[in-house]
Design a protein around this motif. Structure first.
Motif, PDB file in Angstrom:
ATOM      1  N   ASN A 110       0.851  -1.191   0.000  1.00  0.00           N
ATOM      2  CA  ASN A 110       0.000   0.000   0.000  1.00  0.00           C
ATOM      3  C   ASN A 110       0.885   1.239   0.000  1.00  0.00           C
ATOM      4  O   ASN A 110       1.438   1.631   1.026  1.00  0.00           O
ATOM      5  CB  ASN A 110      -0.920  -0.018   1.220  1.00  0.00           C
ATOM      6  N   ASN A 111       0.978   1.883  -1.160  1.00  0.00           N
ATOM      7  CA  ASN A 111       2.019   2.873  -1.369  1.00  0.00           C
ATOM      8  C   ASN A 111       1.503   4.231  -1.843  1.00  0.00           C
ATOM      9  O   ASN A 111       2.295   5.099  -2.180  1.00  0.00           O
ATOM     10  CB  ASN A 111       3.027   2.308  -2.388  1.00  0.00           C
ATOM     11  N   VAL A 112       0.188   4.444  -1.865  1.00  0.00           N
ATOM     12  CA  VAL A 112      -0.329   5.741  -2.307  1.00  0.00           C
ATOM     13  C   VAL A 112       0.134   6.831  -1.347  1.00  0.00           C
ATOM     14  O   VAL A 112      -0.017   6.712  -0.132  1.00  0.00           O
ATOM     15  CB  VAL A 112      -1.862   5.718  -2.373  1.00  0.00           C
ATOM     16  N   THR A 113       0.711   7.908  -1.899  1.00  0.00           N
ATOM     17  CA  THR A 113       1.281   8.970  -1.071  1.00  0.00           C
ATOM     18  C   THR A 113       1.058  10.336  -1.712  1.00  0.00           C
ATOM     19  O   THR A 113       1.279  10.503  -2.909  1.00  0.00           O
ATOM     20  CB  THR A 113       2.799   8.765  -0.872  1.00  0.00           C
ATOM     21  N   GLU A 114       0.629  11.308  -0.909  1.00  0.00           N
ATOM     22  CA  GLU A 114       0.522  12.701  -1.336  1.00  0.00           C
ATOM     23  C   GLU A 114       1.295  13.561  -0.351  1.00  0.00           C
ATOM     24  O   GLU A 114       0.994  13.574   0.839  1.00  0.00           O
ATOM     25  CB  GLU A 114      -0.941  13.143  -1.375  1.00  0.00           C
TER      26      GLU A 114
END
Length: 234
Positions: free
Chosen positions: A96-100
């Motif tokens: 799980n790598n979604v990053t903002e």
């Protein structure tokens, strides 16, 4: 020599660029069937085509894992997990790598919308993904989850990124809590905390760490947030 992830199905969210893309390539090189998910079709398609050109197995799914289901429908996180299971029969590993990162602003200058969007991307998206990945893994005998936190969250290295730091520190805590709750179900959960600015690590180096945490070599590593930095990092 057999490849570490031969026969395994790996889901990578945020797999169209950066760390997610590097991890997708690395898992594919080690024999995994890789599914990359994210919001940008062109980037995901490019990742898949390059993996296939190198002899790997990959596919993609468009998903905004921060989005809740409307009118009782499935969230994108639930839908992408269901789609991978329908296509491949299972999920063995989820990254799980979604990053903002968000804008650089002092805490008192962060507007409510930026705060909400940053926490949705970095924390709620991870929680929703874990919620449905864990449910599947619990029904199917276990699996491995690796989440992307940040050493800005764990160490507070840089000012001006309060929303990002808070969201990533929460990912670390969520990871540790979930790890304790589900290890008896055969689900091993850890996180990585790379430095997003300065010379923390190259994406390929971070991907190598993700693969190690997801592999049998790290079978006794549970509930850790592995900080990836150097003493010279900014």
């Amino acid at each position: 020599m057999s490849k570490r992830f031969a026969g395994k199905v790996v889901l990578v969210t945020g797999g169209g660029e950066g760390i997610g893309r590097a991890a997708a390539f690395a898992f594919a090189r080690e024999g995994a069937e890789v599914v990359v998910a994210g919001r940008h079709p062109e980037m995901l398609h490019d990742t898949v085509e390059e993996i296939k050109a190198l002899g790997g197995n990959a596919s993609c799914g468009i998903a905004d894992v921060t989005r809740h289901g409307e009118d009782g429908g499935a969230s994108d996180a639930e839908a992408i997990v269901a789609a991978v299971v329908e296509r491949h029969g299972r999920i063995d590993v989820a990254f799980n790598n979604v990053t903002e990162l968000g804008p650089n602003q002092p805490v008192a200058e962060i507007c409510e919308s930026v705060w909400g969007e940053t926490l949705a991307a970095n924390l709620t998206g991870v929680w929703l993904s874990m919620k449905h990945e864990i449910a599947h893994m619990e029904r199917n005998g276990g699996g491995v989850i690796v989440n992307t936190a940040s050493n800005i969250g764990s160490q507070g290295m840089l000012p001006g990124l309060g929303a990002y730091a808070a969201s990533k520190a929460a990912v670390s805590t969520l990871t540790q809590t979930a790890a304790r709750e589900y290890i008896d179900k055969g689900i091993r959960i850890n996180a990585i905390s790379p430095c997003p600015l300065g010379r923390g690590a190259k994406v390929e180096e971070i991907a190598d760490t993700v693969l190690w945490l997801a592999s049998d070599e790290a079978s006794y590593v549970v509930g850790h947030d592995l900080v990836l930095d150097r003493k010279t990092a900014v």
